[in-house]
Each structure stands twice: as C-alpha cells, then as structure tokens.
Design an enzyme around this catalytic site. Structure first.
Site, PDB file in Angstrom:
ATOM      1  N   GLU A   1       9.034   1.176   6.223  1.00 46.82           N
ATOM      2  CA  GLU A   1       8.738   2.014   7.382  1.00 46.82           C
ATOM      3  C   GLU A   1       8.506   3.470   6.988  1.00 46.82           C
ATOM      4  O   GLU A   1       7.727   4.182   7.624  1.00 46.82           O
ATOM      5  CB  GLU A   1       9.896   1.940   8.391  1.00 46.82           C
ATOM      6  CG  GLU A   1      10.009   0.611   9.129  1.00 46.82           C
ATOM      7  CD  GLU A   1       9.023   0.501  10.269  1.00 46.82           C
ATOM      8  OE1 GLU A   1       8.539   1.542  10.761  1.00 46.82           O
ATOM      9  OE2 GLU A   1       8.723  -0.640  10.672  1.00 46.82           O
TER      10      GLU A   1
ATOM     11  N   HIS B   1       4.986   4.910   6.799  1.00 43.07           N
ATOM     12  CA  HIS B   1       4.160   5.092   7.991  1.00 43.07           C
ATOM     13  C   HIS B   1       4.078   6.553   8.405  1.00 43.07           C
ATOM     14  O   HIS B   1       2.989   7.101   8.606  1.00 43.07           O
ATOM     15  CB  HIS B   1       4.713   4.253   9.144  1.00 43.07           C
ATOM     16  CG  HIS B   1       4.789   2.793   8.843  1.00 43.07           C
ATOM     17  ND1 HIS B   1       5.424   1.884   9.678  1.00 43.07           N
ATOM     18  CD2 HIS B   1       4.318   2.063   7.804  1.00 43.07           C
ATOM     19  CE1 HIS B   1       5.326   0.669   9.156  1.00 43.07           C
ATOM     20  NE2 HIS B   1       4.673   0.763   8.021  1.00 43.07           N
TER      21      HIS B   1
ATOM     22  N   TRP C   1       0.848  -1.182   0.000  1.00 49.22           N
ATOM     23  CA  TRP C   1       0.000   0.000   0.000  1.00 49.22           C
ATOM     24  C   TRP C   1       0.892   1.244   0.000  1.00 49.22           C
ATOM     25  O   TRP C   1       2.044   1.186   0.429  1.00 49.22           O
ATOM     26  CB  TRP C   1      -0.938   0.018   1.209  1.00 49.22           C
ATOM     27  CG  TRP C   1      -0.281  -0.038   2.555  1.00 49.22           C
ATOM     28  CD1 TRP C   1      -0.090  -1.129   3.329  1.00 49.22           C
ATOM     29  CD2 TRP C   1       0.283   1.067   3.294  1.00 49.22           C
ATOM     30  NE1 TRP C   1       0.549  -0.799   4.508  1.00 49.22           N
ATOM     31  CE2 TRP C   1       0.791   0.545   4.519  1.00 49.22           C
ATOM     32  CE3 TRP C   1       0.408   2.430   3.060  1.00 49.22           C
ATOM     33  CZ2 TRP C   1       1.404   1.345   5.475  1.00 49.22           C
ATOM     34  CZ3 TRP C   1       1.029   3.230   4.009  1.00 49.22           C
ATOM     35  CH2 TRP C   1       1.515   2.690   5.205  1.00 49.22           C
TER      36      TRP C   1
ATOM     37  N   GLU D   1       7.513   7.603  14.207  1.00 50.15           N
ATOM     38  CA  GLU D   1       7.738   7.046  12.870  1.00 50.15           C
ATOM     39  C   GLU D   1       8.588   7.984  12.011  1.00 50.15           C
ATOM     40  O   GLU D   1       9.419   7.544  11.206  1.00 50.15           O
ATOM     41  CB  GLU D   1       6.402   6.779  12.176  1.00 50.15           C
ATOM     42  CG  GLU D   1       5.520   5.734  12.838  1.00 50.15           C
ATOM     43  CD  GLU D   1       6.011   4.314  12.628  1.00 50.15           C
ATOM     44  OE1 GLU D   1       6.927   4.113  11.816  1.00 50.15           O
ATOM     45  OE2 GLU D   1       5.466   3.402  13.281  1.00 50.15           O
TER      46      GLU D   1
ATOM     47  N   THR E   1       5.277  -1.454  18.666  1.00 48.68           N
ATOM     48  CA  THR E   1       4.599  -0.579  17.713  1.00 48.68           C
ATOM     49  C   THR E   1       3.405  -1.286  17.070  1.00 48.68           C
ATOM     50  O   THR E   1       2.394  -0.649  16.756  1.00 48.68           O
ATOM     51  CB  THR E   1       5.567  -0.081  16.631  1.00 48.68           C
ATOM     52  OG1 THR E   1       6.262  -1.199  16.050  1.00 48.68           O
ATOM     53  CG2 THR E   1       6.587   0.879  17.215  1.00 48.68           C
TER      54      THR E   1
ATOM     55  N   GLU F   1       9.404  -3.634  17.536  1.00 55.48           N
ATOM     56  CA  GLU F   1       8.425  -3.877  16.473  1.00 55.48           C
ATOM     57  C   GLU F   1       7.130  -4.435  17.054  1.00 55.48           C
ATOM     58  O   GLU F   1       6.036  -4.098  16.595  1.00 55.48           O
ATOM     59  CB  GLU F   1       8.998  -4.832  15.422  1.00 55.48           C
ATOM     60  CG  GLU F   1      10.164  -4.271  14.620  1.00 55.48           C
ATOM     61  CD  GLU F   1       9.758  -3.172  13.645  1.00 55.48           C
ATOM     62  OE1 GLU F   1       8.556  -2.843  13.556  1.00 55.48           O
ATOM     63  OE2 GLU F   1      10.644  -2.648  12.959  1.00 55.48           O
TER      64      GLU F   1
ATOM     65  N   ASP G   1       2.220  -3.991   8.949  1.00 58.80           N
ATOM     66  CA  ASP G   1       3.635  -3.886   8.577  1.00 58.80           C
ATOM     67  C   ASP G   1       4.528  -4.194   9.767  1.00 58.80           C
ATOM     68  O   ASP G   1       5.511  -4.938   9.664  1.00 58.80           O
ATOM     69  CB  ASP G   1       3.949  -2.472   8.083  1.00 58.80           C
ATOM     70  CG  ASP G   1       3.687  -2.279   6.597  1.00 58.80           C
ATOM     71  OD1 ASP G   1       3.227  -3.231   5.939  1.00 58.80           O
ATOM     72  OD2 ASP G   1       3.942  -1.162   6.103  1.00 58.80           O
ATOM     73  N   GLU G   2       4.201  -3.583  10.906  1.00 58.32           N
ATOM     74  CA  GLU G   2       5.023  -3.777  12.091  1.00 58.32           C
ATOM     75  C   GLU G   2       5.037  -5.250  12.505  1.00 58.32           C
ATOM     76  O   GLU G   2       6.069  -5.758  12.979  1.00 58.32           O
ATOM     77  CB  GLU G   2       4.509  -2.914  13.254  1.00 58.32           C
ATOM     78  CG  GLU G   2       4.387  -1.420  12.953  1.00 58.32           C
ATOM     79  CD  GLU G   2       5.720  -0.712  12.788  1.00 58.32           C
ATOM     80  OE1 GLU G   2       6.765  -1.386  12.716  1.00 58.32           O
ATOM     81  OE2 GLU G   2       5.715   0.528  12.748  1.00 58.32           O
TER      82      GLU G   2
ATOM     83  N   HIS H   1       7.499  -7.052  10.314  1.00 59.24           N
ATOM     84  CA  HIS H   1       8.867  -6.691  10.701  1.00 59.24           C
ATOM     85  C   HIS H   1       9.250  -7.338  12.027  1.00 59.24           C
ATOM     86  O   HIS H   1      10.385  -7.779  12.211  1.00 59.24           O
ATOM     87  CB  HIS H   1       8.991  -5.166  10.792  1.00 59.24           C
ATOM     88  CG  HIS H   1       8.719  -4.471   9.502  1.00 59.24           C
ATOM     89  ND1 HIS H   1       8.414  -3.126   9.411  1.00 59.24           N
ATOM     90  CD2 HIS H   1       8.690  -4.941   8.225  1.00 59.24           C
ATOM     91  CE1 HIS H   1       8.216  -2.796   8.140  1.00 59.24           C
ATOM     92  NE2 HIS H   1       8.385  -3.881   7.408  1.00 59.24           N
TER      93      HIS H   1
END
Length: 399
Positions: free
Chosen positions: A177, A180, A94, A139, A233, A230, A262-263, A266
């Site tokens: 990242e 974000h 995205w 971020e 978050t 990670e 995403d986090e 990761h």
C-alpha cells in the site's frame, strides 16, 4: 461461543469518540467543529445521507472475548497457505519510479520527461484533480491504517517482526500500500497543477487526527471493514484510471489502474478472511457483518481537513459523486457484491440474533438504492453550487 444478542461479539457504538476529538484539538481545531466533521457522510466516499448519533462517552475497545483469540491462532496455518500468497514478491511488484520521469538520466532527458508529464496533466479538469488529490491523501494516511490493523486482537504483530502469518500479512499489505501514495504524490507534485503545501498540511492533519472505524479491536469487525474498503478503493482508482484515459493521460491511467489492481488483490484477501470466519464461527461472523453495516462503513479519510474548510470531506465526496468516481450507487453495489460473495442469504444454522443480522444485511442494498435515487432526483432539481479547494489554488469546482 456467544449465543445471545446481549452477549454479542459485536458491541454497537457510534463512529465518534472523544479520544479522537481531543487528539485533533492538538491541532487547534475547535471541538465543536470536529464533532461536526465526525458526523459527515460515512461511506467509502459518499453514502446516502443518514442521521448521525450524538457523541457519547468512551466505549469498549475490546469486544472480542479472549477465547476467540484461539480461533485466529488455529487459523495461522490456513492464513499462511491461503492469504500470504496474495502478497506479491517485491521483485515482481511495480515501483513508483516505473511510471515517473527517470531522475537518473541526463538532466536534459529528465527535464523533457517532466515537460511531457506536465503537458498531459494540463488537460486534466479541476474536478478530476480534486478527486485524484483526495484519493492520494487517503493513501498517504497509511500509518493510521497499519496501526488500526495491528490493534486487532489475535492477529497483531506483537514484536514488530513476528513470523506469525497474520503479522506477516499486516506488514506485507502495508508495504504494498505504501507505494500508492508515493506514486500519486510524486505525479501530482511534478504536474504543477496542485498546491502541494496545502495537500501536505491536509495529510498531516489526517494522520494526526487518527481514525475510528467503529471496529474496536475486533478482527470480526475489522476484516468486514477492510473487505468493504478495499473494494471501494478498487472501484475509485479504477474510475480515475478510466477518466484519465478519457482526458488523454494514458500514463496516469496506467498509474491508477495499477493501484486498482493492488486493491483488488487486497480485497480478495480480506474477503477470504471473512469467508473463513463464516465457515468456522458463522453466527458471530454474521453478527460482525451486521454490526458494521448498521454503523455504515466510513471512509478512512472522513476527518479530512486542510486548516480552512471544515467540510472538506463532504465537498470532496460530492465532487467524487458528480464525476462518477465513487457514488452512493457504488456503496449499494458493494453491499450486493459482499452479500453474494459471502453467500449470506443461504447461511444456515445461525442463532436468533445472527439470523436477525442476516435479514438486515441482505435487505440493505435495495434500501440504499432507493435513497440514492431520491438524492439524484433532488439533485437534478437543485441549482449546482461551487466550492473552492485549497488543493488546486482555491479554484472553484461545481458539485
């Protein structure tokens, strides 16, 4: 291989360092103020209150012996096979524009989309905005985090474009990242609910101030830190997604949920890295985990400062705690999760120092929960206080 505590891979040191204090003095903040800032809460957002060590002299930055670099070189193929697939192809990712008003549309359509965004954002409470802004600022300090990861011995990007799997991960992780902060910042800018000049000033202070994670240049320590962060978050953005939905902003809920996803990917990558180290070098990997947990995991943005509030991070952390976005209980939950995921209680064949670290780490979560419960009980007996946040035009927020 290191087999004694005196020769330990992990060299304990305080979170504070004069180097960073001098760096922030460039921004005309008094040294004594910065020492105070560096002695604030040290969880991902809020940890149980703990005494902080006094600032000491310069400490080692390279605690990993040169022979350990060979371990990471030998794992390059493993990282290419197991870690790089956790990065998504750019075409499948995205992008911030997917969630925001479309500026390429005719002006009247674009303006209508902005009005709709503002209408949704108008229902968000001030305390929620404070936490969302704090998460966004965290971020946006990404340049500091990429520098931190790229300083780790044995996994750094020596040329800036190395095809090595570790370097490829560092760049790919940074690229993912980067979206974000871009997304949250643009959303908040369009909302009209926040004081962007003060937010931008906070970001500049934060990046200029640097960051001392307590990991030195040691990936055994660094990957423990990133595993914890990670997950922290992931929890924080997941909770801001839940609250956004409760407040009626379903688009913001999708934004925060997408960042949380995403986090989570990761987190999985960094946890796998520590898992592998526990497999190939269990004693020193366990010492690394123990060292980081003794220092306690500091939020990357613990040096937040807007030019006005020297306790800005503490105040942000207190609001995050009260709103349930990230609490001391979450800190304990993460400890429990990592102990279970890394199967630390069942590790065998450790040397004596590593066994001691194992016992310490496996007993931490219950201790933190007791401290958290006591803090909650004290808070229930305390009259709530308020603090003004420049980020929301000096409005008062309770904590």
């Amino acid at each position: 291989m290191l087999h004694s505590q005196s020769q330990s891979l992990c060299h304990p040191k305080p979170l504070s360092s004069p180097g960073n204090t001098r760096n922030l003095n460039h921004y005309n903040v008094k040294s004594t103020t910065l020492v105070k800032l560096r002695r604030q809460s040290v969880s991902a957002i809020a940890a149980p209150p703990q005494p902080r060590p006094a600032v000491q002299g310069p400490s080692r930055t390279h605690s990993m012996p040169p022979e350990k670099v060979e371990i990471f070189k030998s794992l390059n193929g493993w990282a290419e096979e197991k870690i790089l697939p956790l990065l998504k192809p750019v075409e499948q990712c995205w992008q911030p524009h997917d969630f925001l008003p479309n500026s390429s549309l005719p002006t009247d359509v674009f303006e209508e989309q902005v009005r709709e965004l503002r209408e949704r954002a108008s229902e968000l409470p001030d305390d929620y905005l404070v936490v969302l802004v704090g998460d966004m600022i965290t971020e946006e300090a990404l340049p500091t985090y990429q520098s931190f990861v790229n300083r780790l011995d044995g996994v750094s990007d020596e040329t800036g474009a190395s095809p090595d799997a570790w370097a490829t991960w560092n760049r790919g992780w940074t690229a993912e990242e980067n979206r974000h902060g871009d997304l949250l910042r643009t959303y908040l800018y369009l909302s009209g609910r926040v004081n962007m000049p003060m937010i931008e000033r906070t970001i500049q202070y934060l990046i200029g101030g640097g960051m001392d994670t307590g990991t030195e240049n040691n990936p055994y320590l660094g990957y423990v830190y990133t595993s914890f962060q990670e997950r922290a978050t992931f929890i924080s953005h997941g909770n801001t997604a839940r609250l956004a939905k409760e407040h009626g902003d379903t688009v913001l809920a999708r934004i925060c949920g997408s960042i949380a996803a995403d986090e989570k990917r990761h987190e999985n990558a960094y946890i796998k890295m520590v898992e592998k180290l526990l497999e190939v070098d269990p004693s020193d990997a366990m010492l690394g985990i123990g060292d980081m947990m003794r220092k306690k995991i500091a939020m990357p943005a613990y040096l937040m400062y807007d030019g006005q509030d020297i306790n800005l991070f503490d105040h942000f952390a207190a609001v995050a705690q009260r709103t349930g976005v990230y609490t001391a209980g979450d800190y304990a939950d993460i400890l429990d999760f990592l102990v279970g995921r890394w199967n630390l209680e069942k590790l065998e064949g450790l040397n004596s120092a590593a066994t001691e670290a194992q016992e310490f780490v496996c007993g931490l979560a219950p201790r933190f929960r007791k401290l958290h419960q006591r803090a909650v009980e004290r808070a229930q007996k305390t009259t709530p206080r308020t603090v003004r946040f420049s980020w929301i035009f000096d409005k008062e927020v309770a904590f």
